[in-house]
Design an enzyme around this catalytic site. Structure first.
Site, PDB file in Angstrom:
ATOM      1  CG  ASP A  27       7.205   8.311  14.823  1.00 42.90           C
ATOM      2  OD1 ASP A  27       8.307   9.540  15.331  1.00 42.90           O
ATOM      3  OD2 ASP A  27       6.493   9.124  15.063  1.00 42.90           O
ATOM      4  CD  GLU A  87      -3.032   1.482   2.325  1.00 40.69           C
ATOM      5  OE1 GLU A  87      -2.389   0.779   3.216  1.00 40.69           O
ATOM      6  OE2 GLU A  87      -3.305   2.689   2.328  1.00 40.69           O
ATOM      7  CG  ASP A 112       8.123  14.749  17.250  1.00 41.65           C
ATOM      8  OD1 ASP A 112       7.614  14.332  16.086  1.00 41.65           O
ATOM      9  OD2 ASP A 112       7.956  15.399  17.643  1.00 41.65           O
TER      10      ASP A 112
END
Ligand SMILES: [Zn+2]
Length: 414
Positions: free
Chosen positions: A106, A41, A108
């Site tokens: 991730d 995808e 951040d």
């Protein structure tokens, strides 16, 4: 040059600079298209912020052609499904499910807002980036040593974060439950603001945390938290939190009084007082004294871990079908390229020197003025990042080829 609202800027970048072949090889893990690419995808965010999910492509050229047609501001990569995502409406619901995808992480700066003093909100500088540097080193070591992963690519998010993509087969094939279990293993610090005052470390200390503490956290605490960020100099909330973690309440209360009324002191000076073993009652025996000392030292260790251990966005890693921005996209806010790097390079990595799309287009324009109208990334400052990406993708593909060969050999034996 580099005005992102001008459609030609992104179109030129996609057409001449983004390394499509390497992107294909990295995702597909083989030079000929497999389901790893054709059933993968892609999701596009268009210039008008419209969001297109479940896009899929037969080849790297198909993907590039559609990106040039739609000219999205950025695009994301999802899992490989049991069917082609673009055909999903024609498939039975049960025949369309995510099968494999890279394990991703991730990190951040948002999660470090409560403990950085130099910048706020969307701002980020070389100094607060050091929190991310520590997190990358520690997480990379955990992934390699504790889980045995090898093919780990770090990708700067273009502003104030960084992603990890792990392409080992063992990572690709993890179920949602297994991903969650890995996240639980890694996510021991819940962020300072949400800190529930409990000690994060169970005794004896887990070997993985002990290793991170000895190799990185202890020195990062003194150089980044105490030295560079000077976290405990001006903000009473910072030292109140620290003192509330100390086991000897009398000692904590006396330090609180000292810090609140005392003159301006550096974090290094204040920390010296925090680590001092509290005096015990004159009547206390040796055993009591040693218990007080142990408990105090455990609290100090916990504090150091709380301030320096990687803070990950756990939602990103838990699910196979989570979408994550592709490497080499352009961050719409900064114009910076989401460049890949290895953890071994993180100390030298400076987010301020990452090329922007504006800079790259200027480089192309200068080349065309000298008569080179066909130049691609190879003649721009994007080159070292693309070469690193190519080497990484080749390594992934070589490993995959070895595995396929071994699988074949094994099936011949039966
Ligand atoms: Zn900063």
């Amino acid at each position: 040059m580099g005005d992102l609202s001008n459609p030609m800027v992104m179109r030129t970048y996609y057409s001449r600079l983004l390394p499509w072949k390497a992107m294909f090889l990295w995702l597909n893990q083989s030079h000929a298209p497999t389901r790893q690419f054709t059933h993968r995808e892609f999701a596009f965010t268009l210039q008008n912020e419209a969001y297109l999910r479940y896009q899929s492509f037969a080849t790297a050229d198909d993907l590039k052609r559609e990106v040039l047609r739609l000219n999205p501001s950025r695009f994301e990569i999802g899992p490989m499904y049991s069917g082609r995502p673009k055909d999903r409406k024609a498939l039975m619901k049960s025949a369309f499910r995510p099968l494999t995808r890279e394990l991703v992480f991730d990190i951040d700066m948002t999660d470090y807002d409560s403990i950085r003093t130099c910048c706020k909100d969307k701002k980020m500088c070389k100094r607060c980036w050091r929190f991310i540097t520590v997190a990358v080193k520690v997480l990379d070591e955990i992934l390699r040593t504790d889980f045995g992963f090898v093919h780990i690519l770090w990708v700067y998010s273009g502003r104030r974060g960084i992603h990890a993509w792990i392409s080992d087969s063992a990572a690709l094939n993890l179920t949602d439950e297994q991903r969650s279990a890995i996240v639980r293993y890694i996510d021991i610090v819940k962020g300072y603001t949400a800190m529930d005052k409990r000690l994060t470390t169970i005794k004896p200390m887990h070997p993985s945390i002990k290793r991170a503490y000895d190799n990185s956290l202890k020195s990062a605490f003194s150089s980044v938290v105490l030295g560079d960020q000077d976290v405990f100099r001006t903000d009473p909330q910072q030292w109140e939190n620290v003192l509330s973690m100390l086991p000897d309440k009398e000692n904590a209360a006396s330090l609180l009084k000292q810090f609140s009324t005392g003159s301006d002191s550096s974090s290094i000076e204040r920390w010296k007082d925090v680590v001092k073993i509290p005096a015990s009652a004159p009547s206390a025996n040796a055993l009591t004294k040693s218990r007080i000392k142990d408990k105090h030292q455990e609290a100090i260790t916990d504090l150091i871990i709380q301030y320096t251990y990687p803070r990950i966005d756990t939602e990103v890693s838990r699910k196979l079908n989570h979408l994550l921005k592709a490497p080499f996209c352009i961050h719409p806010g900064t114009g910076k390229v989401c460049v890949p790097l290895l953890a071994s390079q993180i100390d030298a990595f400076d987010p301020d020197t990452v090329p922007t799309v504006g800079k790259l287009l200027l480089e192309l324009e200068q080349l065309s003025r000298r008569g080179d109208l066909q130049a691609d990334w190879g003649k721009t400052s994007l080159k070292p990042y693309v070469e690193l990406f190519e080497r990484h993708a080749e390594g992934v593909a070589r490993e995959r080829a070895r595995e396929v060969k071994a699988e074949k050999a094994q099936s011949m034996e039966f």
